[in-house]
Design a protein around this motif. Sequence first.
Motif, mmCIF file in Angstrom:
data_model
loop_
_atom_site.group_PDB
_atom_site.id
_atom_site.type_symbol
_atom_site.label_atom_id
_atom_site.label_comp_id
_atom_site.label_asym_id
_atom_site.label_seq_id
_atom_site.Cartn_x
_atom_site.Cartn_y
_atom_site.Cartn_z
ATOM 1 N N LYS A 74 0.841 -1.212 0.000
ATOM 2 C CA LYS A 74 0.000 0.000 0.000
ATOM 3 C C LYS A 74 0.874 1.259 0.000
ATOM 4 C CE LYS A 74 -3.837 2.195 2.479
ATOM 5 N NZ LYS A 74 -4.827 2.143 1.379
ATOM 6 N N ASN A 75 1.868 1.287 0.874
ATOM 7 C CA ASN A 75 2.771 2.446 0.921
ATOM 8 C C ASN A 75 3.592 2.556 -0.360
ATOM 9 O OD1 ASN A 75 1.912 3.146 3.507
ATOM 10 N ND2 ASN A 75 3.451 1.849 4.498
ATOM 11 N N SER A 78 1.557 4.063 -3.202
ATOM 12 C CA SER A 78 1.420 5.507 -3.012
ATOM 13 C C SER A 78 2.679 6.243 -3.465
ATOM 14 C CB SER A 78 1.133 5.806 -1.535
ATOM 15 O OG SER A 78 1.052 7.203 -1.308
ATOM 16 N N LYS A 81 2.870 6.203 -7.407
ATOM 17 C CA LYS A 81 1.972 7.185 -8.011
ATOM 18 C C LYS A 81 2.441 8.605 -7.721
ATOM 19 C CE LYS A 81 -1.185 4.605 -10.022
ATOM 20 N NZ LYS A 81 -1.411 4.647 -11.499
ATOM 21 N N GLY A 82 3.135 8.782 -6.617
ATOM 22 C CA GLY A 82 3.698 10.090 -6.304
ATOM 23 C C GLY A 82 4.825 10.462 -7.244
ATOM 24 N N LYS A 85 2.083 9.493 -11.831
ATOM 25 C CA LYS A 85 0.715 8.979 -11.804
ATOM 26 C C LYS A 85 0.381 8.122 -13.020
ATOM 27 C CE LYS A 85 -1.413 12.677 -9.043
ATOM 28 N NZ LYS A 85 -1.781 11.773 -7.928
ATOM 29 N N ASN A 109 -7.222 4.021 -5.096
ATOM 30 C CA ASN A 109 -6.902 4.471 -6.457
ATOM 31 C C ASN A 109 -5.429 4.359 -6.813
ATOM 32 O OD1 ASN A 109 -9.573 5.081 -7.087
ATOM 33 N ND2 ASN A 109 -9.416 7.136 -6.204
ATOM 34 N N ASP A 110 -4.573 4.059 -5.828
ATOM 35 C CA ASP A 110 -3.159 3.856 -6.155
ATOM 36 C C ASP A 110 -2.921 2.519 -6.864
ATOM 37 O OD1 ASP A 110 -2.255 6.288 -5.149
ATOM 38 O OD2 ASP A 110 -2.032 5.494 -3.119
#
Length: 461
Positions: A74-75, A78, A81-82, A85, A109-110
């Motif tokens: 999960k991290n 993120s 996408k950072g 995107k 949404n990631d």
Amino acid sequence: MRVLLVKPYNLSDHIQPSLGLGYLATAIKDKSEVSILDCIKENLKINQLAKIIQKYKPDVVGFQCYTFDLNSVKNSLSIIKGVNKMIVTVVGGPHPSALPMQTMKYFGNDLDFAFKGESEKSLSLFIEFLNGKKINFRDIPGFVWREKDSIKENECYFEVNIDSLGMPSWELIHPENYPESQHGAFYKNFPIAPIMLTRGCPYQCTFCAGKLISGTKLRKRSVSSVIDEMNLLYSNYGIREFHIVDDNFTFDTNYAKTFLRRLIDKNLDISLATPNGIRLDTLDKELLTLMKQSGLYLISLGIESGSDDVLRSMKKSLNVKKIKESISFIRSFGFDIAGFFILGFPGETKENILSTIRLSLELDLVRANYFTYLPFPGTESYNRLMENNELHQVDWDRFYFMNAAYTPKGLTREELKGLQRLAFFKFYFRPKILWKNIIGIKSLRHFKYLLKRFFRWVIVS
């Protein structure tokens, strides 16, 4: 199309090549530029991921995801996408196979897409779609995607002719560079590579999630394809020990015997082990003789419990009497035996666990591993706990075999961990067992990995 396949960083003690990612790479390398990143082997923490993404500049990043990887992935998603995107993110593996819709919701949404079950064919079709080929998502097996405000999923596909999948992309994995921290902890020769001959499990053990990934029908590679892969690993990468990591290597005894005869005829200077375990009820005199002649020195067995009642609840199709007889039979051929045990299975009492510990001390084993029970999503035991509203106790951040993420009624986590420590100390601090394992240490680096594993399992967790 640049694709990066990632084995995420976690607290696993097993630093070994990912066959799953290796097969996926083979499936798409004719239509993309693919790389494999093993974050455990490279000791790459999440905070280093942004630099990795900037270096590789991938169009697609795919993560192997076990349940204990949830927060890490999960991290990571993120962070990706950072960085950009536009990078397409996908996950596959045990957790999304068991809970595909929940996985998509958890990652938000990631995460763009997920795959469940075997995904070689599915990922190949998906990459073709990204390359511009007109492919309907509903035609991609095991595919999970968002459509407006809902999540859609397709049925899994299990390839019957697994020879058609080729072999893992060893040139992207480099097994010769992996450290002395393989699945079985100890070894006879080095370097080591895992191999898989079969897929699928017809058994119904209530704690096992294997069939969610590879189905219930046993499928076998041709013996020639396995021998070719072993020759490649032996000649090109210097591999001198092979770990057979099938769920059911000996299920089809005639197939196993045919393979072993062919391997013996090759006369390679190798050793073999079965660190994933094999079934006690599949072994006969001829098979054990061939295993010994082939260079196989260690047999791991899923014994699980010293209580017949618990074994019935697990649907192991074994009892304590059969376990004792089978281990004596196997030892008569000169094999070392390692036993796997589960502590804290739903419904177990402290006395059941003490019975398991007593049995492990009575058996002629060189090593024993005492796993605390994990309620793997999608398994029969998990579903039963969900129905009974008993999973509120699970600490998903501690979802490791050594951490007692779940405890049965009547036991606290501290009590279960105390029983696990008691089991380890009672087994390994007997002079004969302690000495046999000490002389099995091959190097200072090997000793450091074993010490780290001991502290993580017994002292710290």
